[in-house]
Design an enzyme around this catalytic site. Structure first.
Site, mmCIF file in Angstrom:
data_model
loop_
_atom_site.group_PDB
_atom_site.id
_atom_site.type_symbol
_atom_site.label_atom_id
_atom_site.label_comp_id
_atom_site.label_asym_id
_atom_site.label_seq_id
_atom_site.Cartn_x
_atom_site.Cartn_y
_atom_site.Cartn_z
ATOM 1 N N ASP A 12 0.776 -1.107 -0.020
ATOM 2 C CA ASP A 12 0.108 0.016 -0.076
ATOM 3 C C ASP A 12 0.883 1.306 0.111
ATOM 4 O O ASP A 12 2.131 1.189 0.405
ATOM 5 C CB ASP A 12 -0.841 -0.080 1.272
ATOM 6 C CG ASP A 12 -1.828 1.400 1.343
ATOM 7 O OD1 ASP A 12 -2.458 1.623 0.513
ATOM 8 O OD2 ASP A 12 -1.553 1.828 2.754
ATOM 9 N N ASP A 14 -0.079 5.160 0.842
ATOM 10 C CA ASP A 14 -0.352 6.241 1.664
ATOM 11 C C ASP A 14 -0.460 5.493 3.215
ATOM 12 O O ASP A 14 -1.257 4.962 3.666
ATOM 13 C CB ASP A 14 -1.574 7.001 1.532
ATOM 14 C CG ASP A 14 -1.604 7.646 0.050
ATOM 15 O OD1 ASP A 14 -0.762 8.230 -0.012
ATOM 16 O OD2 ASP A 14 -2.388 6.985 -0.740
ATOM 17 N N ASP A 171 -1.534 -0.644 6.249
ATOM 18 C CA ASP A 171 -1.707 0.340 7.467
ATOM 19 C C ASP A 171 -3.141 0.456 7.926
ATOM 20 O O ASP A 171 -3.426 1.065 9.005
ATOM 21 C CB ASP A 171 -0.874 1.796 7.175
ATOM 22 C CG ASP A 171 -1.824 2.821 6.210
ATOM 23 O OD1 ASP A 171 -2.598 3.554 6.750
ATOM 24 O OD2 ASP A 171 -2.168 2.363 5.075
#
Length: 231
Positions: A12, A14, A171
């Site tokens: 991922d 961001d 995240d």
């Protein structure tokens, strides 16, 4: 073949590779203020961590009664965000080390993100990570964003990798759910510490409750090596 066997790694972007959430928050706050919403807080913003920009805009239109067409809002938000992203989007140091370590062993890698292709390209170029990460998938390119598995499955397809051989770094809870739905292993590094107990993170194969402060390139590599399938 690397020491990690047939393993491919999908990142991922961001909040995982780079700390871009402050830029997203500032762009979102400024955009909403223009449209009459002047009390958008960091806590409000944290509710949208991990879902695509397009879906976020849909939720804002419902919550705040925005009447501007979604495409117009998206263009405005992307412009504001890109102005910030090009200037200041730091890569997490241990994540950069991890990418470089995997690159030395020719481990196939991809980025799969809810951000627009333009934003992903700008951030990877600005951080220099584009030297290592050539396979990129935006949720804009698939039918459904996270928590659906589409973006990760498309990344695996482009890498020529079986989903079972892919490890996702994420995240956010929707991303962990997407990895699980894709049949991939997941290293979860919660951006919002208070969300570490979210049920989606319980599906992760490795959960680092301390977030980026707990992540090290060497420990992540050793975990991959220990859990790798034989070639």
């Amino acid at each position: 073949m690397s020491n990690l066997g047939p393993t491919s790694v999908i990142f991922d972007l961001d909040g995982t590779l780079v700390d871009s959430e402050p830029n997203y928050y500032e762009a979102s706050r400024a955009l909403l203020a223009v449209h009459g919403v002047r009390d958008f807080t960091w806590e409000d913003n944290s509710q949208y961590v991990g879902i695509s920009t397009w879906e976020t805009l849909g939720l804002w239109r419902e919550r705040y009664g925005l009447t501007v067409p979604p495409a117009e809002l998206l263009g405005e938000l992307n412009r504001r965000y890109l102005d910030l992203a090009r200037v200041n989007t730091p890569a997490y140091p241990e994540m950069r080390k991890f990418v470089e370590l995997l690159a030395t062993e020719d481990v196939p890698m991809a980025v799969a993100s809810g951000s627009s292709p333009e934003a992903i390209a700008a951030i990877l170029a600005g951080t220099g990570l584009d030297a290592f990460l050539h396979t990129v998938v935006s949720a804009d390119e698939v039918e459904r964003g996270k928590p659906a598995p589409d973006v990760f499955l498309e990344a695996a397809r482009r890498l020529g990798a079986a989903p079972a051989d892919c490890v996702v770094l994420e995240d956010a809870a929707p991303g962990a759910a997407a990895a699980h739905a894709a049949g991939m292993r997941c290293i979860a590094i919660p951006y919002v510490a208070a969300q570490a107990d979210a049920p989606e993170f319980a599906t992760a194969d490795l959960l680092l409750r301390g977030g980026q402060e707990e992540f090290t390139a060497r420990a992540a590599y050793d975990w991959l090596a220990a859990s790798a399938r034989p070639s």
